[in-house]
Structure formats: structure tokens, C-alpha cells
Enzyme design. Structure first.
Site: not given
Length: 444
Positions: A66, A72, A363, A386
Site C-alpha cells: 500500500q 489497508c 490496520h 500484510n
């Protein structure tokens, strides 16, 4: 107003003398000033024993990035969606355009914000009220929620990344957001200055937002020719297809029945009840941003079942900062011994951290693995996809201890069909409405 007593010179001198007389405090000062708190406080034994092996792993390919943006929630939801799309098209690698999703989220959010504030102005809400000031301060951030993401995909669909790639402003959203925020602040000021022109101000603001977004992010495609070669070398051609058709054909039905479960630990918010945040949303007329408050263990059980039985990633939201080793890609509640370094008791539990502003979801990521003991009852750790690139952690994949899940994971998105009857009934009941500034309204 109660008088605030000053910090006296005598008190300061006493504290300094106490510090200088404490050999452990001086040793900590020497170490932290040279190396930083995380290197000094890092629990060596815990770090080396947090393994990266899992009894169940979902392979979702290379991680995404990102970059300097807060997207996110879009990256992680599209990471779940791309797994389904890859399966349906028999592709080894594929990525959706996060820029396309952000463009339409921000455009919709401009419309939502202006019309929401316009209604408040008409109702006589003072410009200096806590609500207006909160909305002004929070507008045009990058964060969002699962339901908000699905609102975008259901209305606008999705496109492959190479057909609407990243731009300088999508990779680094700060300057664009600053200009959008200033435009919206100006519009609100004009509403208060001349309420008779509110409709005109809203229309002009939405048009200006569209123009600004297109300048920064490009003009998104209304349709495109789609063709691909699958993992077996077979060529396929769909011909011209719209983003909505593309989403519905390769992803939509498998995700659109999902619901959001949250762990709100505060006693006054009962488990088994639906909660919502006032003034939180993006697509006017879309699904409201609501959550079903459930025990943390139920969230874990759902995630574990999806990974083990359905074999697809699971979107979740957490407070990612506490006890995180970013470089090695690890989370555990005892990964750092800050209290020992400072000689301070950090003894808040999850409920207290939420209540006193110490923790909130910030997040979003996706679970892609779990490690379960041989007896099948004890969960040891979780594997996390992630969206911070592949230069850290295990090529971008993180490891989370099960106790960290308990303390810092707040939200997961799961199929509605997984819920017991009592929870399904609760979804039909009116939500407990929490104010716009409530910590459960924090955006990933």
C-alpha cells in the site's frame, strides 16, 4: 476551574537524584539512547521461539504494497477477493486495482460527507459542536471498514490492476487528501455562511471532488476487454466487460453475504448485540456500517474454520502497533519487556485500553494460516498476509501469537451462514447507536 499545582523545583531535584542513584535506570538510559527502546526491550527468548510454521496455510502468492497510504482495508479486502478470482480463473498470480477502489470510495465519501453535514446544518447543529468538529477533523482519511469496501465493489465492481494502475497520488495520498479536505472544509464554511445555498454548495463540492480525484488518480475505465492465459497455459477471452460484471462473475457472490463481527470489550455493550457508529459510512444508500458484538473466542473459531475447511483468507482489523516487530514480522503480547526497562506497570486489560484511548483498530490484514496442536483444540499462532511489501517479515507475511489475537484483534469478516441462529436473529434487530467519536468507529 480547579487549580493545577505546579511541578516544583524541589520535586524535580528529588526525581533527578533518585534517577541518578538507580543503577538500573542509568543502564537503561545508556542502552536506549544508543539503540532505541525496541532493541533494548525485545524479549529475545520469546522472539526466537515464535515459529513461522503452520498446520494450515492458504497460499495467496506475493504480498501487495500500500506504500505511503492508509488503504489497508482496501488492499486486504481485495487480497481476499483476488484469492477467489485466482481460483475461479485458474490464475497463479493476479491483483486487483486498489486505485480504482479508492477513487470510487473517496468520490462516494465526498458525497456522503457533504450531504450528512448539510442535514446537520439545516437542523441547527452549531459549527463548534463536538460532532461537527469531529467530522471536519476526520474527513478524507484513507481508512475504512469491510462493509464500506463491499459497498464500493457492489456498486462499482473491480478491475485488474494493470488496467487502472497506481499513480503518484495513490501511492502517497497525503498531498491529495490535504487538498480534498481543504475543499470540503471550505464547502462546510459556505453552508454555515449561507444556508439558503446548501444544495448548490453540495453539488459544486461533489463536482469539484470528482475533478480533483480524476486529476490525481486518473479516469477509471467504464469497461475493458478481458483476456488471460491460465496456470495450465490455456487462453481465455471474455471480450468487453464492465467492472461490475467482472466482479460479479469472478468474485461477488462468494463475499457479498459476509457480516462483520467485533469484539467490543466494554461491559455496557453486551455480546450478541449489533452496534453501529453514527455518521460513519461511504456509499449513500449502501449497507450501513454495523457490527455484531461477539466473544473474541467465537471470532477465532470462525477464522480457524474458514481457513481449515474453506481454505480462503479471512479479512480482519486490529491495533497493529503494540508488541510488533515490524522487521521480523511478529506479534506477541510479551515480545517486548517495556515495563522492565522503564520500571512501569503497563497493566491495562483490553477493556481499559479501549475505554481510556490506549487502543483501537487501525490496520486491516488477512489471516492466511493457523497452527493448531496435535489434539486439535489449542491454537498456537496465526499467519497474516500484510500489505506492507515483501522487504520485511517472511516476504511480507507476519506471524501472530494466539494471545495477541485475544488482546488486539477487534474485527473479522465471515460468511453469515456461519452464525448460530441467535446471532442471525440479532442481525435483524436495531443496532445500538454509538457516537461518531466512539473508539469502535476507528477506521483501518
Amino acid at each position: 476551574m480547579t487549580e493545577i499545582s505546579p511541578l516544583t523545583g524541589e520535586t524535580l531535584a528529588s526525581m533527578r537524584e533518585g534517577f541518578d542513584a538507580n543503577p538500573y535506570a542509568r543502564l537503561a538510559m545508556n542502552a536506549v539512547t544508543a539503540s532505541g527502546i525496541d532493541k533494548v526491550a525485545r524479549n529475545y527468548d520469546r522472539a526466537r521461539l515464535l515459529q513461522r510454521r503452520f498446520s494450515v496455510t492458504v497460499d495467496n502468492g506475493a504480498v501487495t504494497n500500500q506504500e505511503r497510504s492508509g488503504r489497508c482495508w482496501l488492499f486486504s479486502s481485495l487480497n481476499v477477493a483476488r484469492f477467489i478470482a485466482k481460483k475461479n480463473m485458474n490464475l497463479k498470480e493476479f491483483e486487483f486495482s486498489q486505485n480504482y477502489a479508492m477513487y470510487h470510495d473517496k468520490l462516494e465519501r465526498i458525497n456522503y460527507f457533504l450531504k450528512d453535514v448539510a442535514a446537520l446544518v439545516r437542523a441547527g447543529e452549531p459549527s463548534d459542536s463536538r460532532l461537527i468538529q469531529h467530522l471536519l477533523a476526520d474527513v478524507m482519511g484513507d481508512g475504512g471498514q469491510w462493509t464500506m469496501a463491499l459497498n464500493v465493489y457492489k456498486k462499482y465492481g473491480a478491475v485488474p490492476k494493470d488496467l487502472f494502475p497506481e499513480t503518484e497520488s495513490s501511492r502517497n495520498t497525503g498531498p491529495m487528501n490535504t487538498q480534498l479536505r481543504s475543499m470540503l472544509h471550505t464547502a462546510v464554511a459556505h453552508m454555515y455562511a449561507d444556508p439558503s445555498k446548501i444544495d448548490e454548495i453540495v453539488a459544486q463540492g461533489v463536482e469539484a471532488g470528482h475533478r480533483m480525484l480524476t486529476i490525481h488518480l486518473g479516469e477509471p475505465p467504464k469497461s475493458f476487454d478481458w483476456e488471460w492465459t491460465d496456470a495450465d497455459g490455456e487462453f481465455h477471452r471474455d471480450g468487453e466487460i464492465t467492472p461490475v460484471e467482472f466482479w460479479k462473475k469472478y468474485v461477488g457472490a462468494e463475499l457479498e453475504d459476509y457480516v462483520c463481527l467485533v469484539d467490543d470489550p466494554r461491559a455496557e455493550h453486551p455480546k450478541g448485540r449489533k452496534i453501529a457508529i453514527e455518521h460513519l459510512g461511504n456509499v449513500a444508500g449502501g449497507d450501513p456500517t454495523e457490527y455484531l458484538n461477539v466473544p473474541n473466542q467465537f471470532m477465532k473459531d470462525c477464522v480457524r474454520t474458514i481457513l481449515s475447511e474453506q481454505g480462503i483468507p479471512v479479512w480482519f482489523g486490529a491495533d497493529c502497533g503494540p508488541m510488533m516487530d515490524r522487521e521480523s514480522g511478529a506479534w506477541a503480547t510479551d515480545l517486548f519487556e517495556y515495563g522492565r526497562v522503564y520500571d512501569v506497570d503497563f497493566d491495562l486489560d483490553k477493556e481499559q485500553r479501549v475505554r481510556f484511548g490506549d487502543s483501537a483498530m487501525n490496520h486491516a490484514m488477512a489471516f492466511v494460516g493457523v497452527d493448531v496442536d496435535e489434539d486439535g483444540t489449542t491454537t498456537r499462532r496465526w499467519r497474516v498476509e500484510n500489505s506492507w511489501g515483501d522487504k520485511i517479515a517472511d516476504k511480507g507475511y507476519f506471524t501472530m501469537s494466539d494471545d495477541w489475537f485475544t488482546e488486539y484483534v477487534y474485527e473479522v469478516a465471515v460468511p453469515k451462514s456461519m452464525l448460530p441462529e441467535e446471532y442471525r436473529k440479532a442481525l435483524e434487530e436495531p443496532a445500538i447507536q454509538l457516537p461518531a467519536w466512539d473508539p469502535m468507529g476507528a477506521l483501518a
